[in-house]
Design an enzyme around this catalytic site. Structure first.
Site, PDB file in Angstrom:
ATOM      1  N   ARG A 141       0.856  -1.188   0.000  1.00  0.00           N
ATOM      2  CA  ARG A 141       0.000   0.000   0.000  1.00  0.00           C
ATOM      3  C   ARG A 141       0.891   1.237   0.000  1.00  0.00           C
ATOM      4  NH1 ARG A 141      -1.942   3.469   4.072  1.00  0.00           N
ATOM      5  NH2 ARG A 141      -4.080   4.227   3.824  1.00  0.00           N
ATOM      6  N   LEU A 142       0.794   2.031  -1.059  1.00  0.00           N
ATOM      7  CA  LEU A 142       1.603   3.246  -1.183  1.00  0.00           C
ATOM      8  C   LEU A 142       0.876   4.380  -0.498  1.00  0.00           C
ATOM      9  CD1 LEU A 142       2.777   2.914  -4.910  1.00  0.00           C
ATOM     10  CD2 LEU A 142       3.889   2.063  -2.831  1.00  0.00           C
ATOM     11  N   ASP A 143       1.230   4.616   0.758  1.00  0.00           N
ATOM     12  CA  ASP A 143       0.539   5.601   1.582  1.00  0.00           C
ATOM     13  C   ASP A 143       0.827   7.025   1.107  1.00  0.00           C
ATOM     14  OD1 ASP A 143      -0.872   6.378   4.166  1.00  0.00           O
ATOM     15  OD2 ASP A 143       1.084   7.359   4.430  1.00  0.00           O
ATOM     16  N   ALA A 144      -0.243   7.828   0.987  1.00  0.00           N
ATOM     17  CA  ALA A 144      -0.116   9.260   0.664  1.00  0.00           C
ATOM     18  C   ALA A 144       0.761   9.510  -0.555  1.00  0.00           C
ATOM     19  CB  ALA A 144       0.417  10.023   1.877  1.00  0.00           C
ATOM     20  N   VAL A 145       0.720   8.594  -1.514  1.00  0.00           N
ATOM     21  CA  VAL A 145       1.644   8.662  -2.649  1.00  0.00           C
ATOM     22  C   VAL A 145       1.409   9.887  -3.522  1.00  0.00           C
ATOM     23  CG1 VAL A 145       0.187   7.249  -4.166  1.00  0.00           C
ATOM     24  CG2 VAL A 145       2.662   7.253  -4.493  1.00  0.00           C
TER      25      VAL A 145
END
Length: 582
Positions: free
Chosen positions: A238-242
């Site tokens: 999961r790419l957080d705040a990408v």
């Protein structure tokens, strides 16, 4: 026609490097990227995976949880989570998203101080490995920022290479008026370093310092971290705040082309990995911006369906699916090799920004007023003109469904189960926050103690107490977990609920939300009907276009459809999955 060489990993990787870092030697950096992602003699596949619908099936469903959502004061929280998953979730979900399980200093894990170790208060890597052996495991790559008290930022302040160039600096004199961000705190934080006073960029909080991806060493380090996760059994990243990853002074510093190119690079690397790795982008933004992270089947495998939580909640609060239906009818099917992640609740609040342009302001205001009536909270975001707007509603989703715009009634349970059944019915992969599965009430004591609105939805259950509630058939926790588990087990057996199965939004009356699903092989159809009101509704069969020659059954009630009656009845908040495959 492109030659095989034109489609090779090296050629495609070099093209992306040139796009992101035009002033650097693309061949050298490409080699470093491959070395970071495949260290110590590991090698990429000879051919990359091509987009297909084979990465997921109707059996896939996820539980979202913190590593310490369940405690007992004596056992490691990850051991308790593992026990809960095996005892209560086996056969119900087959995947688990453990929210950041690393050492941190704030924001419940999203201010990471050490990316390479498991928070010792939760357990260790072997505990993560055990869960990954039984369930598809998702982890967070918090790649926009790190803790101000962690190793990286302390080294930056002391001028130690390579961290002295790891963080994004700006000047208070810069024009930052166009920057888009979800917080109202000052964007820049003044810090003293061995190189003098600096002002570092803080999209979220002053304990979360944004890294600078203009420095390729930052990219390489995060690729090494992905490899660490994968080697420990993680299969969904999961790419957080990408969306905030790349910054440019004078720009909004959100969704910039370089950000999309970095996601494309990560997708390319995953396509060539021997392990099956799925990328999920976390971009809590309006529809078109969110959809852009699919790219051209070359960015995220999966994106969150962020408008769903506010739209589902509005539907069951108002008794009308008008806005939910209109939005869903305009949603494109996910591209080949891509899928939506459907959910109603997460560790954060119910985001209101994705509802912009869908729910009129007066309808949003009615939601907020109702949430306040039940004891929920509202968090604000800063606007470029200096004003504020609602960013998210803070409440458990179970509590949020406790009343309608007209007030409380006797249908809380039915209304909540209806809201979660909508999540199960739609095109995509369903995901459920642990506090939805457990009918957790709002935790006002945590808000008071921690001074953070989001704490209302982050209760920590005492495990013996929770088990006693779940074993008591009269409790809301037992009712809800039992009902949702039964429906998820039924769902997993229906090919028409494959994440990429055909979907058509049915033009029914406003108080019924309906979708038609058809399996990829076209053998099974399901008419998923959801009464979002407290009224009994009769729907004519002519509105559903049921084929006379087939036998139809409601998967949820077990009833055989009697075509001679001309209508089918839905009790208040009742859902039906009517299929030709019993």
């Amino acid at each position: 026609m492109q030659t095989p060489k034109a489609n090779s990993l090296g050629t495609r990787l070099s093209a992306l490097v040139k796009q992101i870092y035009p002033n650097l030697d693309a061949d050298i950096l490409s080699s470093q990227i491959v070395g970071a992602f495949w260290p110590e003699g590991e090698k990429p596949r000879k051919r990359g995976r091509v987009p297909s619908n084979s990465l997921w099936t109707e059996h896939d469903a996820l539980l979202i949880t913190y590593g310490d959502s369940i405690l007992d004061g004596s056992h490691k929280p990850l051991d308790l989570l593992h026990d809960f998953l095996l005892r209560r979730m086996k056969g119900v979900v087959n995947g688990v998203h453990i929210l950041p399980f690393f050492p941190f200093t704030s924001d419940d894990g999203f201010a990471v101080s050490d990316f390479r170790t498991v928070n010792p208060r939760l357990g260790d890597w072997p505990d993560i490995n055990r869960i990954g052996d039984e369930f598809h495991l998702m982890s967070d790559l918090v790649l926009n920022h790190v803790s101000s008290q962690g190793t990286w930022f302390n080294a930056y302040r002391q001028g130690q290479a390579p961290y002295d160039k790891f963080f994004f600096e700006a000047s208070p004199e810069d024009d930052l008026s166009n920057v888009v961000r979800p917080r109202t705190t000052p964007l820049l934080r003044e810090v003293e370093t061995s190189n003098g006073t600096r002002h570092v960029w803080c999209t979220f909080s002053h304990d979360q310092i944004d890294v600078d991806f203009r420095n390729p060493e930052v990219l390489l380090e995060f690729l090494r971290i992905i490899r660490l996760h994968v080697d420990n059994g993680v299969r969904i990243i999961r790419l957080d705040a990408v969306a905030f990853l790349w910054k440019e002074i004078g720009s909004p510093s959100i969704h910039l082309p370089q950000t999309h190119a970095v996601v494309q690079m990560m997708r390319l690397l995953c396509n060539y990995a021997s392990e099956t790795i799925i990328l999920l982008t976390e971009t809590n933004v309006p529809k078109a911006e969110n959809l852009s992270y699919f790219g051209n089947r070359n960015e995220a495998h999966v994106i969150y369906n962020f408008p769903l939580p506010p739209l589902i909640l509005h539907a069951v609060m108002s008794g009308s699916a008008h806005y939910l239906q209109r939005w869903q009818a305009g949603m494109p099917p996910a591209q080949l090799g891509c899928a939506y992640l459907n959910f109603s609740a997460s560790h954060d609040g119910i985001g209101m920004r994705p509802a912009e342009g869908i729910l009129p302001p007066q309808e949003q205001a009615r939601m907020i007023e109702t949430i306040k009536d039940i004891g929920g909270l509202v968090s604000m975001r800063a606007l470029p003109d200096g004003g504020e707007a609602p960013y998210e509603i803070n409440t458990t989703f179970y509590e949020a469904t406790g009343q309608t715009f007209e007030g409380k009634d006797d249908f809380h349970f039915e209304r909540f189960i209806c809201s979660q059944t909508i999540v199960m019915s739609l095109e995509g992969i369903p995901a459920f926050y642990i506090h939805s599965m457990l009918a957790t009430p709002n935790d006002h004591a945590q808000v008071e103690r921690r001074g953070m609105n989001r704490a209302i939805n982050r209760h920590r259950w005492d495990y013996p107490t929770l088990n006693a509630l779940l074993d008591d058939p009269e409790t809301p926790q037992s009712h809800v977990l039992g009902a949702l588990s039964e429906r998820l087990r039924i769902r997993a057996q229906q090919p028409a609920f494959h994440p990429n199965a055909t979907q058509f939004t049915m033009p029914l009356q406003d108080n019924v939300f309906g979708v038609w699903r058809q399996s990829l092989d076209r053998h099974q159809s399901i008419f998923a009907l959801h009464n979002v009101s407290n009224q009994t509704i009769d729907i004519p069969y002519t509105a559903m276009n049921l084929i006379d020659a087939e036998n139809w059954v409601d998967l949820l009630s077990g009833e055989t459809v009697d075509m001679s009656k001309e209508t089918i009845t839905l009790a208040p908040y009742q859902c039906r999955w009517i299929t030709n495959r019993g």
